[in-house]
Scaffold this motif. Structure first.
Motif, PDB file in Angstrom:
ATOM      1  N   GLN A  82     -11.044  -6.120   2.838  1.00  0.00           N
ATOM      2  CA  GLN A  82     -12.268  -6.191   2.039  1.00  0.00           C
ATOM      3  C   GLN A  82     -13.499  -5.920   2.907  1.00  0.00           C
ATOM      4  N   ARG A  83     -13.543  -6.570   4.049  1.00  0.00           N
ATOM      5  CA  ARG A  83     -14.735  -6.422   4.883  1.00  0.00           C
ATOM      6  C   ARG A  83     -14.801  -5.065   5.562  1.00  0.00           C
ATOM      7  N   LEU A  84     -13.624  -4.496   5.882  1.00  0.00           N
ATOM      8  CA  LEU A  84     -13.653  -3.223   6.618  1.00  0.00           C
ATOM      9  C   LEU A  84     -13.700  -2.027   5.683  1.00  0.00           C
ATOM     10  N   LEU A  85     -13.050  -2.166   4.529  1.00  0.00           N
ATOM     11  CA  LEU A  85     -12.973  -1.004   3.647  1.00  0.00           C
ATOM     12  C   LEU A  85     -13.816  -1.184   2.394  1.00  0.00           C
ATOM     13  N   GLY A  86     -14.443  -2.367   2.265  1.00  0.00           N
ATOM     14  CA  GLY A  86     -15.272  -2.626   1.091  1.00  0.00           C
ATOM     15  C   GLY A  86     -14.477  -2.620  -0.192  1.00  0.00           C
ATOM     16  N   LEU A  87     -13.281  -3.241  -0.177  1.00  0.00           N
ATOM     17  CA  LEU A  87     -12.413  -3.226  -1.363  1.00  0.00           C
ATOM     18  C   LEU A  87     -12.573  -4.480  -2.212  1.00  0.00           C
ATOM     19  N   LEU A 112      -0.720  -7.559  12.397  1.00  0.00           N
ATOM     20  CA  LEU A 112       0.226  -6.789  11.570  1.00  0.00           C
ATOM     21  C   LEU A 112       1.489  -6.479  12.366  1.00  0.00           C
ATOM     22  N   ARG A 113       1.311  -6.075  13.603  1.00  0.00           N
ATOM     23  CA  ARG A 113       2.465  -5.755  14.461  1.00  0.00           C
ATOM     24  C   ARG A 113       3.310  -7.000  14.719  1.00  0.00           C
ATOM     25  N   ALA A 114       2.624  -8.159  14.843  1.00  0.00           N
ATOM     26  CA  ALA A 114       3.353  -9.407  15.107  1.00  0.00           C
ATOM     27  C   ALA A 114       4.288  -9.717  13.944  1.00  0.00           C
ATOM     28  N   ASN A 115       4.003  -9.131  12.762  1.00  0.00           N
ATOM     29  CA  ASN A 115       4.894  -9.292  11.618  1.00  0.00           C
ATOM     30  C   ASN A 115       5.793  -8.060  11.475  1.00  0.00           C
ATOM     31  N   CYS A 116       5.909  -7.295  12.555  1.00  0.00           N
ATOM     32  CA  CYS A 116       6.751  -6.092  12.577  1.00  0.00           C
ATOM     33  C   CYS A 116       6.302  -5.022  11.584  1.00  0.00           C
ATOM     34  N   GLU A 117       5.023  -5.024  11.210  1.00  0.00           N
ATOM     35  CA  GLU A 117       4.518  -3.965  10.330  1.00  0.00           C
ATOM     36  C   GLU A 117       3.824  -2.910  11.176  1.00  0.00           C
ATOM     37  N   PHE A 118       3.975  -1.658  10.755  1.00  0.00           N
ATOM     38  CA  PHE A 118       3.140  -0.605  11.325  1.00  0.00           C
ATOM     39  C   PHE A 118       2.018  -0.346  10.338  1.00  0.00           C
ATOM     40  N   VAL A 119       0.814  -0.203  10.857  1.00  0.00           N
ATOM     41  CA  VAL A 119      -0.285   0.093   9.974  1.00  0.00           C
ATOM     42  C   VAL A 119      -0.033   1.476   9.361  1.00  0.00           C
ATOM     43  N   GLY A 120      -0.229   1.584   8.042  1.00  0.00           N
ATOM     44  CA  GLY A 120       0.071   2.869   7.412  1.00  0.00           C
ATOM     45  C   GLY A 120      -0.545   2.956   6.046  1.00  0.00           C
ATOM     46  N   GLY A 121      -0.269   4.037   5.364  1.00  0.00           N
ATOM     47  CA  GLY A 121      -0.832   4.258   4.030  1.00  0.00           C
ATOM     48  C   GLY A 121      -2.291   4.653   4.160  1.00  0.00           C
ATOM     49  N   ARG A 122      -2.921   4.867   3.004  1.00  0.00           N
ATOM     50  CA  ARG A 122      -4.321   5.337   3.046  1.00  0.00           C
ATOM     51  C   ARG A 122      -5.236   4.309   3.683  1.00  0.00           C
ATOM     52  N   LYS A 123      -5.050   3.033   3.260  1.00  0.00           N
ATOM     53  CA  LYS A 123      -5.933   1.975   3.790  1.00  0.00           C
ATOM     54  C   LYS A 123      -5.711   1.819   5.288  1.00  0.00           C
ATOM     55  N   GLY A 124      -4.444   1.789   5.678  1.00  0.00           N
ATOM     56  CA  GLY A 124      -4.117   1.599   7.093  1.00  0.00           C
ATOM     57  C   GLY A 124      -4.688   2.726   7.939  1.00  0.00           C
ATOM     58  N   ASP A 125      -4.562   3.951   7.450  1.00  0.00           N
ATOM     59  CA  ASP A 125      -5.085   5.092   8.212  1.00  0.00           C
ATOM     60  C   ASP A 125      -6.593   4.971   8.396  1.00  0.00           C
ATOM     61  N   ARG A 126      -7.246   4.436   7.360  1.00  0.00           N
ATOM     62  CA  ARG A 126      -8.704   4.289   7.489  1.00  0.00           C
ATOM     63  C   ARG A 126      -9.052   3.242   8.549  1.00  0.00           C
ATOM     64  N   LEU A 127      -8.230   2.182   8.647  1.00  0.00           N
ATOM     65  CA  LEU A 127      -8.486   1.167   9.678  1.00  0.00           C
ATOM     66  C   LEU A 127      -8.305   1.761  11.074  1.00  0.00           C
ATOM     67  N   VAL A 128      -7.245   2.564  11.208  1.00  0.00           N
ATOM     68  CA  VAL A 128      -6.993   3.201  12.505  1.00  0.00           C
ATOM     69  C   VAL A 128      -8.166   4.120  12.861  1.00  0.00           C
ATOM     70  N   SER A 129      -8.644   4.889  11.878  1.00  0.00           N
ATOM     71  CA  SER A 129      -9.787   5.784  12.150  1.00  0.00           C
ATOM     72  C   SER A 129     -11.010   4.979  12.548  1.00  0.00           C
ATOM     73  N   GLN A 130     -11.212   3.829  11.881  1.00  0.00           N
ATOM     74  CA  GLN A 130     -12.383   3.016  12.235  1.00  0.00           C
ATOM     75  C   GLN A 130     -12.300   2.541  13.672  1.00  0.00           C
ATOM     76  N   LEU A 131     -11.111   2.087  14.063  1.00  0.00           N
ATOM     77  CA  LEU A 131     -10.970   1.583  15.434  1.00  0.00           C
ATOM     78  C   LEU A 131     -11.166   2.720  16.439  1.00  0.00           C
ATOM     79  N   LYS A 132     -10.626   3.895  16.102  1.00  0.00           N
ATOM     80  CA  LYS A 132     -10.823   5.039  17.012  1.00  0.00           C
ATOM     81  C   LYS A 132     -12.300   5.396  17.115  1.00  0.00           C
TER      82      LYS A 132
END
Ligand code: B12
Length: 430
Positions: A82-87, A112-132
């Motif tokens: 919500q805070r990062l993507l304004g959802l 997320l990784r600690a729960n064995c998840e890889f960030v992915g999907g449209r929302k996840g990709d946007r988070l990765v782009s933000q961090l980059k």
């Protein structure tokens, strides 16, 4: 592990025994009592208390919080997205919430990784782009001649690289290059002193990059930087055994546990650090949940680098809430609070119950003596931002000291002053 084996073999062949850093098991009751301190925070779902580091620490520990854990991650996801993507904003207050910083976004990705998840999907990709993008902006702030500073800190820069690395996301060599340069040229200093936490975080990021081979062109520089970090941390060991101070020792050990070196120095240093940690644990030094979340993995032989491929099925002991024994004390102590260099210098003796925190002293001083202060919430607790109307500017902070000149090792919420002590608040640059 395979690399370590090969290295041991190689060094064995050369006649030198490679040495590793191990932290032998610690009394499980002591570990549990640390874990229990996290539980109230996991039930405390108000936004300013949400802390992805707690989740990461618990998942890498030998302990678990049952159903609370999954629920906590769920709330973390809702809040961070919500805070990062304004959802999904249905009440206005969420609009006003500050965006997570680069380091907080990084910690969320570690969760997320600690729960064995890889960030992915449209929302996840946007988070990765933000961090980059955050890292690119910081790279520009440091500048091509390395004369500038990151707007956050090299600690958060390292955390950002580590988070992308454990998700196997590639970063441009030039972004990694800034952190390499900082380690090669001692640019991660705070007030001219080595920040062990900061170099350890950089070392963890480099170790992940090395193990994942994400920046092959910089392989050599990365492994050189890892040994530089190891050397710096070993050199920072105190006579009691801590690396830097008691609270940087957990991250330092996370880094060293991934190391191996010829000789016996490393193993000995780690055993000494373990003994020092144990003594501090028994002394009740670990009150702060953020620090506990950095320590618990170490006590389970794990580090953030294990988030490359975490073992989410490992059995963990279910934590039971601690039985509170409220300590009733009528005894009053008196603490001298002073702010000598303010526009309006301040100096007063404040009386509080024994065991009160420095924050209680500040509150009382505000109520009774015309002292004023403001704080901002952080993952480490309330951070003092302003004193006697003077707000700390960029690259400045209100330092907490025991007079005449000893910086406190804890924040206002955790530090408990002793009777007769003088506490000074001083605006300094870092
Ligand atoms: C960078 C850093 C600083 C920078 C922060 C400024 C900046 N723009 O980054 C400076 C140099 C100003 C600083 C100051 C202090 N720090 Co400091 N800091 C760190 C460090 C290395 C990284 C923090 C970080 O970025 N975390 C990641 C981000 C994602 O989390 P965050 O919550 O959003 O980050 C913010 C808070 O951490 C806050 N912050 C930084 N330090 C502290 C300390 C406390 C007690 C609080 C409540 C908040 C706080 O600043 C960050 C940026 O906004 C940590 C190391 C660690 N192991 O965590 C030590 C660390 C948290 N700091 C520590 C201490 C003791 C302090 C001081 C109290 C020292 C003093 N005697 O004055 C002061 C804070 C005084 C105050 N005004 O309240 C200790 C806390 C130990 C404990 N028991 O909890 C740590 C663990 C270092 C150590 N090993 O001793 N710090």
């Amino acid at each position: 592990m395979r690399h370590l084996g090969a290295l041991l073999f190689l060094l064995g062949g050369l006649g030198a025994l490679a040495d590793v850093c191990e932290v032998p098991e610690v009394d499980s009751k002591l570990v549990e009592s640390l874990g229990q301190r996290l539980l109230p925070w996991m039930d405390w779902l108000s936004l300013e208390h949400l802390n992805p580091s707690i989740y990461v620490g618990l998942r890498l520990s030998s302990l678990q919080a049952g159903a609370r854990e999954a629920f906590y991650l769920h709330i973390l996801k809702l809040n961070y997205q919500q805070r990062l993507l304004g959802l999904a904003i249905d009440d206005d207050s969420s609009n006003n919430q500050a965006k997570p910083s680069m380091g907080q976004l990084a910690l969320y990705l570690l969760a997320l990784r600690a729960n064995c998840e890889f960030v992915g999907g449209r929302k996840g990709d946007r988070l990765v782009s933000q961090l980059k993008r955050f890292l690119e902006d910081e790279k520009r702030a440091i500048g091509s001649n390395h004369k500038g500073h990151p707007r956050t800190s090299y600690y958060q820069y390292g955390l950002g690289i580590l988070a992308l690395c454990v998700h196997q996301k590639r970063l441009h060599d030039s972004v990694v290059g800034k952190l390499l340069y900082a380690v090669e040229h001692d640019q991660h200093l705070q007030q001219d002193r080595l920040s062990v936490d900061t170099v350890a975080m950089a070392g963890l990021a480099f170790t992940c990059l090395e193990q994942s081979n994400l920046n092959p062109n910089q392989r050599h520089r990365i492994s050189q930087a890892i040994s530089t970090v190891q050397q710096k941390i070993l050199k920072a060991q105190t006579s009691e055994g801590h690396f830097g101070n008691v609270y940087s020792t957990p991250l330092a050990l996370q880094l060293l546990m991934n190391s191996s070196m010829p000789g016996e120095k490393l193993g000995r240093a780690c055993l000494k650090a373990r003994a020092a940690l144990l003594a501090s644990m028994q002394d009740g030094a670990f009150k702060n949940v953020l620090i506990i979340s950095q320590l618990l993995p170490v006590l389970n032989g794990k580090s953030y680098v294990d988030l490359i491929s975490p073992d989410c099925k490992a059995p963990r002991v279910l934590l039971q809430p601690a039985v509170e024994t409220p300590s009733q004390t009528q005894e009053l102590i008196s603490v001298m609070l002073k702010v000598p260099h303010a526009l309006q210098p301040y100096r007063h003796r404040i009386s509080v119950p024994a065991g009160a925190s420095l924050e209680d002293v500040l509150k009382k001083a505000q109520e009774l003596t015309g002292f004023t202060y403001e704080t901002r919430n952080s993952l480490s607790g309330p951070y003092l931002t302003s004193v006697m109307g003077k707000e700390a500017g960029e690259r400045e902070f209100w330092q907490l000291l025991q007079a005449p000149d000893t910086p406190l090792l804890e924040g206002i919420a955790d530090y408990t002053p002793k009777d007769g002590q003088t506490i000074e608040l001083r605006l300094v640059s870092w």
